[in-house]
Motif scaffolding. Structure first.
Motif, PDB file in Angstrom:
ATOM      1  N   GLN A   1      41.429  29.576  44.305  1.00  0.00           N
ATOM      2  CA  GLN A   1      40.374  30.519  43.961  1.00  0.00           C
ATOM      3  C   GLN A   1      40.714  31.937  44.392  1.00  0.00           C
ATOM      4  O   GLN A   1      40.402  32.902  43.696  1.00  0.00           O
ATOM      5  CB  GLN A   1      39.070  30.071  44.581  1.00  0.00           C
ATOM      6  N   ALA A   2      41.372  32.041  45.539  1.00  0.00           N
ATOM      7  CA  ALA A   2      41.795  33.371  45.994  1.00  0.00           C
ATOM      8  C   ALA A   2      42.787  33.964  44.986  1.00  0.00           C
ATOM      9  O   ALA A   2      42.679  35.137  44.611  1.00  0.00           O
ATOM     10  CB  ALA A   2      42.415  33.267  47.379  1.00  0.00           C
ATOM     11  N   PHE A   3      43.731  33.156  44.531  1.00  0.00           N
ATOM     12  CA  PHE A   3      44.712  33.656  43.557  1.00  0.00           C
ATOM     13  C   PHE A   3      44.066  33.967  42.205  1.00  0.00           C
ATOM     14  O   PHE A   3      44.397  34.969  41.572  1.00  0.00           O
ATOM     15  CB  PHE A   3      45.867  32.656  43.390  1.00  0.00           C
ATOM     16  N   GLU A   4      43.156  33.104  41.774  1.00  0.00           N
ATOM     17  CA  GLU A   4      42.484  33.365  40.492  1.00  0.00           C
ATOM     18  C   GLU A   4      41.699  34.675  40.560  1.00  0.00           C
ATOM     19  O   GLU A   4      41.674  35.450  39.609  1.00  0.00           O
ATOM     20  CB  GLU A   4      41.550  32.203  40.132  1.00  0.00           C
ATOM     21  N   TYR A   5      41.065  34.891  41.703  1.00  0.00           N
ATOM     22  CA  TYR A   5      40.310  36.131  41.886  1.00  0.00           C
ATOM     23  C   TYR A   5      41.275  37.328  41.826  1.00  0.00           C
ATOM     24  O   TYR A   5      41.018  38.326  41.147  1.00  0.00           O
ATOM     25  CB  TYR A   5      39.563  36.112  43.227  1.00  0.00           C
ATOM     26  N   ALA A   6      42.403  37.185  42.515  1.00  0.00           N
ATOM     27  CA  ALA A   6      43.387  38.275  42.537  1.00  0.00           C
ATOM     28  C   ALA A   6      43.889  38.562  41.118  1.00  0.00           C
ATOM     29  O   ALA A   6      44.034  39.721  40.716  1.00  0.00           O
ATOM     30  CB  ALA A   6      44.541  37.910  43.454  1.00  0.00           C
ATOM     31  N   LYS A   7      44.088  37.493  40.356  1.00  0.00           N
ATOM     32  CA  LYS A   7      44.571  37.653  38.985  1.00  0.00           C
ATOM     33  C   LYS A   7      43.535  38.394  38.138  1.00  0.00           C
ATOM     34  O   LYS A   7      43.832  39.380  37.472  1.00  0.00           O
ATOM     35  CB  LYS A   7      44.832  36.252  38.414  1.00  0.00           C
ATOM     36  N   LYS A   8      42.296  37.927  38.232  1.00  0.00           N
ATOM     37  CA  LYS A   8      41.225  38.497  37.408  1.00  0.00           C
ATOM     38  C   LYS A   8      40.968  39.961  37.760  1.00  0.00           C
ATOM     39  O   LYS A   8      40.620  40.755  36.893  1.00  0.00           O
ATOM     40  CB  LYS A   8      39.961  37.657  37.656  1.00  0.00           C
ATOM     41  N   HIS A   9      41.122  40.298  39.011  1.00  0.00           N
ATOM     42  CA  HIS A   9      40.764  41.654  39.443  1.00  0.00           C
ATOM     43  C   HIS A   9      41.988  42.521  39.732  1.00  0.00           C
ATOM     44  O   HIS A   9      41.873  43.541  40.419  1.00  0.00           O
ATOM     45  CB  HIS A   9      39.843  41.591  40.664  1.00  0.00           C
TER      46      HIS A   9
ATOM     47  N   LYS B   1      53.021  26.760  47.500  1.00  0.00           N
ATOM     48  CA  LYS B   1      53.159  26.071  46.200  1.00  0.00           C
ATOM     49  C   LYS B   1      52.347  26.796  45.127  1.00  0.00           C
ATOM     50  O   LYS B   1      52.830  27.062  44.035  1.00  0.00           O
ATOM     51  CB  LYS B   1      52.648  24.614  46.314  1.00  0.00           C
ATOM     52  N   ILE B   2      51.112  27.102  45.453  1.00  0.00           N
ATOM     53  CA  ILE B   2      50.229  27.719  44.453  1.00  0.00           C
ATOM     54  C   ILE B   2      50.726  29.114  44.079  1.00  0.00           C
ATOM     55  O   ILE B   2      50.683  29.514  42.914  1.00  0.00           O
ATOM     56  CB  ILE B   2      48.773  27.723  44.972  1.00  0.00           C
ATOM     57  N   ALA B   3      51.256  29.830  45.065  1.00  0.00           N
ATOM     58  CA  ALA B   3      51.740  31.197  44.815  1.00  0.00           C
ATOM     59  C   ALA B   3      52.828  31.220  43.733  1.00  0.00           C
ATOM     60  O   ALA B   3      52.985  32.219  43.022  1.00  0.00           O
ATOM     61  CB  ALA B   3      52.268  31.802  46.108  1.00  0.00           C
ATOM     62  N   GLU B   4      53.557  30.105  43.589  1.00  0.00           N
ATOM     63  CA  GLU B   4      54.615  30.071  42.573  1.00  0.00           C
ATOM     64  C   GLU B   4      54.068  30.249  41.161  1.00  0.00           C
ATOM     65  O   GLU B   4      54.759  30.716  40.274  1.00  0.00           O
ATOM     66  CB  GLU B   4      55.383  28.743  42.659  1.00  0.00           C
ATOM     67  N   ASN B   5      52.800  29.885  40.967  1.00  0.00           N
ATOM     68  CA  ASN B   5      52.204  30.057  39.644  1.00  0.00           C
ATOM     69  C   ASN B   5      51.754  31.499  39.386  1.00  0.00           C
ATOM     70  O   ASN B   5      51.262  31.815  38.317  1.00  0.00           O
ATOM     71  CB  ASN B   5      50.972  29.150  39.482  1.00  0.00           C
ATOM     72  N   TYR B   6      51.850  32.328  40.400  1.00  0.00           N
ATOM     73  CA  TYR B   6      51.393  33.729  40.260  1.00  0.00           C
ATOM     74  C   TYR B   6      52.495  34.656  40.776  1.00  0.00           C
ATOM     75  O   TYR B   6      52.303  35.372  41.759  1.00  0.00           O
ATOM     76  CB  TYR B   6      50.114  33.950  41.074  1.00  0.00           C
ATOM     77  N   PRO B   7      53.652  34.651  40.107  1.00  0.00           N
ATOM     78  CA  PRO B   7      54.797  35.386  40.669  1.00  0.00           C
ATOM     79  C   PRO B   7      54.548  36.894  40.821  1.00  0.00           C
ATOM     80  O   PRO B   7      55.203  37.536  41.627  1.00  0.00           O
ATOM     81  CB  PRO B   7      55.922  35.103  39.668  1.00  0.00           C
ATOM     82  N   TRP B   8      53.598  37.447  40.075  1.00  0.00           N
ATOM     83  CA  TRP B   8      53.350  38.894  40.175  1.00  0.00           C
ATOM     84  C   TRP B   8      52.407  39.251  41.342  1.00  0.00           C
ATOM     85  O   TRP B   8      52.207  40.415  41.647  1.00  0.00           O
ATOM     86  CB  TRP B   8      52.786  39.427  38.847  1.00  0.00           C
TER      87      TRP B   8
END
Ligand code: IPM
Ligand code: MG
Length: 374
Positions: free
Chosen positions: A192-200, A227-234
């Motif tokens: 959820q933290a990563f999804e939030y970072a992506k969206k915003h 592991k999860i961070a690998e899906n958000y390389p940016w």
């Protein structure tokens, strides 16, 4: 029938004051909602032995989400003394209703935005804009605690070599609070933290733990985060120990975007982060599950100010903003945020904490007026 059913739980002390402010805002927005009052708080503990009565839980089950004011919490022994005489020694044990609600409704995610509003004289710096994601039902808050320690629990723990040093401590002299994490909940809060970072469009997610010492639980969080961070390389993953995080938040708070932590560490850093942007009068939070959410200001019930309409309602009104966002009322949420920002920037209507002498209600009315003008 109204579009939304919202449980209305003012709770104790200034919870009532700030909920009146929330109502001013919601009436101005003309949200198509029915508000259903629920009993919660200290007076129900004192007279019923339960600060979160079953009838309130039933209201929560019938509603879409809940707005929550504030709660008085006291340690066990103090709470016991205030219980009505006829309820004494009947086995009633006080526990925090907000923690209870989070558990009961599986509100696994606590989101706490801490943004420095321009013009807020209490800002530590004006360029702080971070969001804390706190795991909300596990860890030290799961409530698996022992005192005295039962013999079978003690025996089970003795399989661990490090228990040896407690071998001869009487069970009465031992207190144990467990810190339990599941892999699923670590994955959930981090995602959820990563999804939030992506969206915003946030550039980093900082996982705040202490894996060098608390190897198993903090270790699990870090492992899952990597592991999860690998899906958000940016998006950068930063790993910071909780003690160092406290230092960095004072040193360079503007560098941080999204922070993610387990329950207790999230509790601690969210108060620190709140103070950087003006204190608890500005700190809102959303306790969110899969299908239900409870929105509340992070502050307590401040009994000495109860009923005086003195406290800053911004945290409560920001909680309304979070609720609107969660309900999908994006335009209303954005407009409300803008109205709050404008009132703070103009600095004409403000409560005592920011150097003004307006009442909470006057601040709410000013925000409502700005909302209408936008
Ligand atoms: C918070 C509060 C609560 C918590 C208390 C009131 C039980 O400090 O929401 O941060 O510890 O979670
Ligand atoms: Mg707290």
């Amino acid at each position: 029938m109204a579009k939304y059913k919202i449980a209305w739980l003012p709770g104790d002390g200034v919870g009532n004051d700030v909920m009146d402010c929330a109502k001013i805002i919601l009436d101005t927005i003309k949200l198509d909602a029915e508000y259903i009052h629920g009993d919660v708080g200290w007076q129900f503990w004192k007279k019923e032995g339960n600060p979160l009565p079953d009838r309130t839980i039933n209201i929560l089950k019938e509603t879409d989400c809940c707005l929550f004011g504030a709660i008085t919490s006291k340690p066990r022994d103090e709470a016991q003394k205030e219980l009505a005489p006829e309820l004494q020694n009947k086995g009633f044990v006080y526990s925090s209703p907000i923690v209870g609600l989070r558990q009961l409704l599986n509100l696994h995610t606590n989101m706490r935005p801490c943004k420095a509003f321009k013009g807020n004289p209490l800002n530590y710096r004006d360029d702080i804009d971070l969001v804390v994601f706190r795991e909300n039902t596990q860890g030290l808050y799961a409530g698996v605690e022992f005192h005295p320690v039962p013999q079978d629990v003690f025996n089970a723990l003795m399989v661990h070599p490090k228990m040896k040093k407690f071998e001869n401590v009487p069970l009465d002299d031992l207190a144990i609070s467990t810190r339990i994490f599941t892999q699923e909940s670590c994955q959930s809060i981090i995602s959820q933290a990563f999804e939030y970072a992506k969206k915003h469009n946030r550039k980093s997610v900082t996982v705040v733990e202490k894996p060098n010492v608390i190897r198993e639980t903090s270790g699990m969080m870090i492992r899952e985060a990597r592991k999860i961070a690998e899906n958000y390389p940016w998006i950068e993953l930063w790993e910071t120990n909780v003690d160092a995080m406290c230092m960095w938040l004072v040193k360079n708070p503007q560098d941080y975007d999204v922070l993610v932590a387990s329950n207790m560490f999230g509790d601690i850093i969210s108060d620190l982060a709140a103070q950087l942007v003006g204190g608890l009068g500005f700190a809102a939070s959303g306790n969110m599950g899969d299908n239900y959410a409870v929105f509340e200001p992070t502050h307590g019930s401040a009994p000495k100010y109860a009923g005086q309409y003195k406290v800053n309602p911004t945290a409560m009104i920001m909680s309304v903003k979070l609720m609107l966002g969660w309900l999908g009322e994006k335009n209303n949420a954005d407009r409300l945020l803008q109205a709050i920002s404008t009132v703070i920037k103009e600095g004409k209507t403000k409560t005592y904490d920011t150097g003004g002498n307006n009442t909470s209600l006057e601040v709410a009315e000013e925000i409502a007026k700005k909302f209408e003008e936008l």
